[in-house]
Scaffold this motif. Structure first.
Motif, PDB file in Angstrom:
ATOM      1  N   THR A 174      11.971  -1.417  -7.603  1.00  0.00           N
ATOM      2  CA  THR A 174      13.217  -1.351  -8.354  1.00  0.00           C
ATOM      3  C   THR A 174      12.983  -1.677  -9.821  1.00  0.00           C
ATOM      4  OG1 THR A 174      13.752  -3.699  -8.049  1.00  0.00           O
ATOM      5  CG2 THR A 174      14.457  -2.179  -6.327  1.00  0.00           C
ATOM      6  N   LEU A 175      13.937  -1.246 -10.646  1.00  0.00           N
ATOM      7  CA  LEU A 175      14.039  -1.689 -12.031  1.00  0.00           C
ATOM      8  C   LEU A 175      12.812  -1.365 -12.870  1.00  0.00           C
ATOM      9  CD1 LEU A 175      15.823  -5.076 -11.244  1.00  0.00           C
ATOM     10  CD2 LEU A 175      16.863  -2.988 -12.135  1.00  0.00           C
ATOM     11  N   GLY A 176      12.354  -0.136 -12.707  1.00  0.00           N
ATOM     12  CA  GLY A 176      11.382   0.415 -13.634  1.00  0.00           C
ATOM     13  C   GLY A 176      12.093   1.336 -14.611  1.00  0.00           C
ATOM     14  N   SER A 177      11.326   2.154 -15.302  1.00  0.00           N
ATOM     15  CA  SER A 177      11.951   3.115 -16.220  1.00  0.00           C
ATOM     16  C   SER A 177      12.885   4.043 -15.471  1.00  0.00           C
ATOM     17  CB  SER A 177      10.871   3.937 -16.928  1.00  0.00           C
ATOM     18  OG  SER A 177       9.988   3.094 -17.632  1.00  0.00           O
ATOM     19  N   THR A 178      12.496   4.453 -14.263  1.00  0.00           N
ATOM     20  CA  THR A 178      13.330   5.314 -13.441  1.00  0.00           C
ATOM     21  C   THR A 178      14.683   4.673 -13.164  1.00  0.00           C
ATOM     22  OG1 THR A 178      11.334   6.175 -12.400  1.00  0.00           O
ATOM     23  CG2 THR A 178      13.412   6.604 -11.265  1.00  0.00           C
ATOM     24  N   GLY A 179      14.706   3.353 -13.055  1.00  0.00           N
ATOM     25  CA  GLY A 179      15.939   2.613 -12.793  1.00  0.00           C
ATOM     26  C   GLY A 179      16.707   2.235 -14.038  1.00  0.00           C
ATOM     27  N   GLU A 180      16.325   2.800 -15.189  1.00  0.00           N
ATOM     28  CA  GLU A 180      17.016   2.531 -16.463  1.00  0.00           C
ATOM     29  C   GLU A 180      17.033   1.041 -16.792  1.00  0.00           C
ATOM     30  OE1 GLU A 180      20.778   5.030 -16.865  1.00  0.00           O
ATOM     31  OE2 GLU A 180      20.189   5.517 -14.791  1.00  0.00           O
ATOM     32  N   PHE A 230       0.863  -1.177   0.000  1.00  0.00           N
ATOM     33  CA  PHE A 230       0.000   0.000   0.000  1.00  0.00           C
ATOM     34  C   PHE A 230       0.901   1.229   0.000  1.00  0.00           C
ATOM     35  CE2 PHE A 230       1.204  -0.443   4.372  1.00  0.00           C
ATOM     36  CZ  PHE A 230       1.298   0.856   4.851  1.00  0.00           C
ATOM     37  N   GLY A 231       0.290   2.368  -0.221  1.00  0.00           N
ATOM     38  CA  GLY A 231       0.972   3.632   0.023  1.00  0.00           C
ATOM     39  C   GLY A 231       1.941   4.070  -1.044  1.00  0.00           C
ATOM     40  N   ASN A 232       2.980   4.771  -0.609  1.00  0.00           N
ATOM     41  CA  ASN A 232       3.950   5.398  -1.497  1.00  0.00           C
ATOM     42  C   ASN A 232       5.156   4.494  -1.697  1.00  0.00           C
ATOM     43  OD1 ASN A 232       5.679   7.253  -2.859  1.00  0.00           O
ATOM     44  ND2 ASN A 232       6.441   8.024  -0.908  1.00  0.00           N
ATOM     45  N   HIS A 233       5.278   3.935  -2.891  1.00  0.00           N
ATOM     46  CA  HIS A 233       6.422   3.099  -3.233  1.00  0.00           C
ATOM     47  C   HIS A 233       7.361   3.893  -4.134  1.00  0.00           C
ATOM     48  CE1 HIS A 233       4.989  -1.163  -2.136  1.00  0.00           C
ATOM     49  NE2 HIS A 233       4.341  -0.268  -1.404  1.00  0.00           N
ATOM     50  N   VAL A 234       8.569   4.121  -3.648  1.00  0.00           N
ATOM     51  CA  VAL A 234       9.541   4.906  -4.401  1.00  0.00           C
ATOM     52  C   VAL A 234      10.027   4.100  -5.606  1.00  0.00           C
ATOM     53  CG1 VAL A 234      11.407   4.118  -2.876  1.00  0.00           C
ATOM     54  CG2 VAL A 234      11.748   6.133  -4.305  1.00  0.00           C
ATOM     55  N   LEU A 235      10.033   4.738  -6.755  1.00  0.00           N
ATOM     56  CA  LEU A 235      10.647   4.164  -7.954  1.00  0.00           C
ATOM     57  C   LEU A 235      12.136   4.472  -7.883  1.00  0.00           C
ATOM     58  CD1 LEU A 235       7.956   5.245 -10.530  1.00  0.00           C
ATOM     59  CD2 LEU A 235       8.630   2.880 -10.078  1.00  0.00           C
ATOM     60  N   LEU A 236      12.908   3.483  -7.522  1.00  0.00           N
ATOM     61  CA  LEU A 236      14.310   3.723  -7.209  1.00  0.00           C
ATOM     62  C   LEU A 236      15.139   3.944  -8.472  1.00  0.00           C
ATOM     63  CD1 LEU A 236      15.362   3.627  -4.257  1.00  0.00           C
ATOM     64  CD2 LEU A 236      16.465   1.469  -4.849  1.00  0.00           C
ATOM     65  N   ILE A 237      15.949   5.003  -8.457  1.00  0.00           N
ATOM     66  CA  ILE A 237      16.971   5.128  -9.500  1.00  0.00           C
ATOM     67  C   ILE A 237      18.022   4.044  -9.257  1.00  0.00           C
ATOM     68  CG2 ILE A 237      16.633   7.592  -9.927  1.00  0.00           C
ATOM     69  CD1 ILE A 237      19.721   6.826  -8.079  1.00  0.00           C
ATOM     70  N   THR A 238      18.822   3.745 -10.257  1.00  0.00           N
ATOM     71  CA  THR A 238      19.908   2.775 -10.118  1.00  0.00           C
ATOM     72  C   THR A 238      21.224   3.536 -10.049  1.00  0.00           C
ATOM     73  OG1 THR A 238      18.662   1.121 -11.388  1.00  0.00           O
ATOM     74  CG2 THR A 238      21.019   0.748 -11.130  1.00  0.00           C
ATOM     75  N   PRO A 239      21.791   3.714  -8.859  1.00  0.00           N
ATOM     76  CA  PRO A 239      23.051   4.454  -8.753  1.00  0.00           C
ATOM     77  C   PRO A 239      24.174   3.757  -9.518  1.00  0.00           C
ATOM     78  CG  PRO A 239      21.998   4.271  -6.608  1.00  0.00           C
ATOM     79  CD  PRO A 239      21.268   3.341  -7.538  1.00  0.00           C
ATOM     80  N   MET A 240      24.952   4.538 -10.230  1.00  0.00           N
ATOM     81  CA  MET A 240      26.030   3.997 -11.061  1.00  0.00           C
ATOM     82  C   MET A 240      27.310   4.770 -10.856  1.00  0.00           C
ATOM     83  SD  MET A 240      23.898   3.451 -14.588  1.00  0.00           S
ATOM     84  CE  MET A 240      22.348   2.537 -14.561  1.00  0.00           C
TER      85      MET A 240
END
Length: 307
Positions: free
Chosen positions: A52-58, A14-24
């Motif tokens: 993890t691993l959405g468009s935001t995560g490249e 539920f709630g706010n799930h952050v779309l994590l960037i993938t630090p490189m």
């Protein structure tokens, strides 16, 4: 399927799930230490989950090995503090299913997928692809309505709900927030509606979204969670204040161009000291001087960076 285990996982979503960037790192490899720092930052600031691993995560620019390692890293470091979802989007249903199985074995809490996106598919092909992914694990499954430019019609979502027992949610990335309100009736209440468009999440939550995913939560996790909780609790004015004073101004600069928003959030996180580098994969366009200048200015204006 172990119904009790499935329901226990689903109940935490539920709630706010952050779309994590993938630090490189500058060489394009995954920066594991910055990833741990970012996970700690968003969890400490109150996100309800990590995706993890959405468009935001490249995800489209990572190798399968990089995807697997990143999923393992985030799941391991999160250590159950919040649920972790793993994106398994791929044009190959077999490859997507294999990534889903890996995510389950690594301890992930749910799976996230688009339809197959290399060439246009009719509803039958999209259904077969998603069902193949859903059948691969016992994890709750979230599908992406509008992801990769593929819209899921309401009859298609109903068919998925009828035939994929693990399907729990569809997140919306279309410029039509009111579609959120149609998911429940279309699927007999079996598929939760989640907001999935940073510039429209505020509206989608008001149309009844039961959760949201947000790239801006990498930078403003507390504010985004406050927006969700305030709307849920009927405190719309509090949500408005957080949106118009913090999230809206940031997204007007960072999310204005879908080709550059991961780069903008990475640069912000580097300036904030959360990650060490703002490097992206080669395919990602670099931010120009104007975008960089205005990104810095808006972060100062909303109080994320000192003026």
């Amino acid at each position: 399927m172990n119904i009790e285990k499935f329901q226990a996982k689903k109940d935490r979503l539920f709630g706010n799930h952050v779309l994590l960037i993938t630090p490189m790192r500058p060489d394009g490899s995954i920066d594991e230490e910055s990833t741990r720092s970012l996970v700690d930052f968003v969890v400490r600031k109150g996100v309800h989950g990590i995706l993890t691993l959405g468009s935001t995560g490249e995800v489209f620019a990572l190798t399968d090995e990089e995807r697997q390692r990143f999923a393992e890293l985030v799941i391991e470091h999160t250590a159950g503090r919040v649920p972790v979802g793993v994106g398994v989007a791929h044009s190959s249903a077999d490859a997507s299913a294999a990534l889903a199985k890996h995510a389950e074995a690594a301890g992930g809490d749910y799976i996230f997928t688009t339809g197959p996106y290399y060439h246009p598919h009719a509803a039958e092909g999209i259904f077969r692809h998603v069902k193949h992914v859903g059948d691969a694990t016992e994890l709750p499954l979230m599908v992406y309505d509008g992801g990769a430019g593929i819209e899921f019609s309401l009859p298609l979502l109903r068919r998925m709900a009828d035939n994929i027992p693990t399907l729990f949610s569809s997140k919306l990335f279309l410029p039509y927030p009111a579609k959120i309100a149609q998911y429940g009736d279309a699927t007999g209440g079996r598929v939760q509606a989640w907001a999935g468009h940073d510039q429209l999440n505020f509206l989608m939550l008001q149309y009844g979204a039961e959760g949201m995913t947000s790239a801006a939560s990498c930078v403003l996790p507390a504010e985004q969670s406050l927006i969700f909780e305030s709307i849920r609790d009927g405190k719309l004015e509090e949500a408005r204040q957080a949106f118009h004073e913090k999230v809206g101004p940031l997204n007007s600069i960072a999310f204005a161009n879908v080709l550059q928003y991961p780069q903008a959030y990475k640069r912000a996180l580097k300036w904030m000291g959360v990650i060490e580098h703002d490097a992206c994969k080669v395919v990602m366009e670099p931010l120009d001087d104007v975008r960089t200048r205005e990104l810095r200015a808006v972060l100062e204006r909303i109080g994320v960076l000192p003026a």
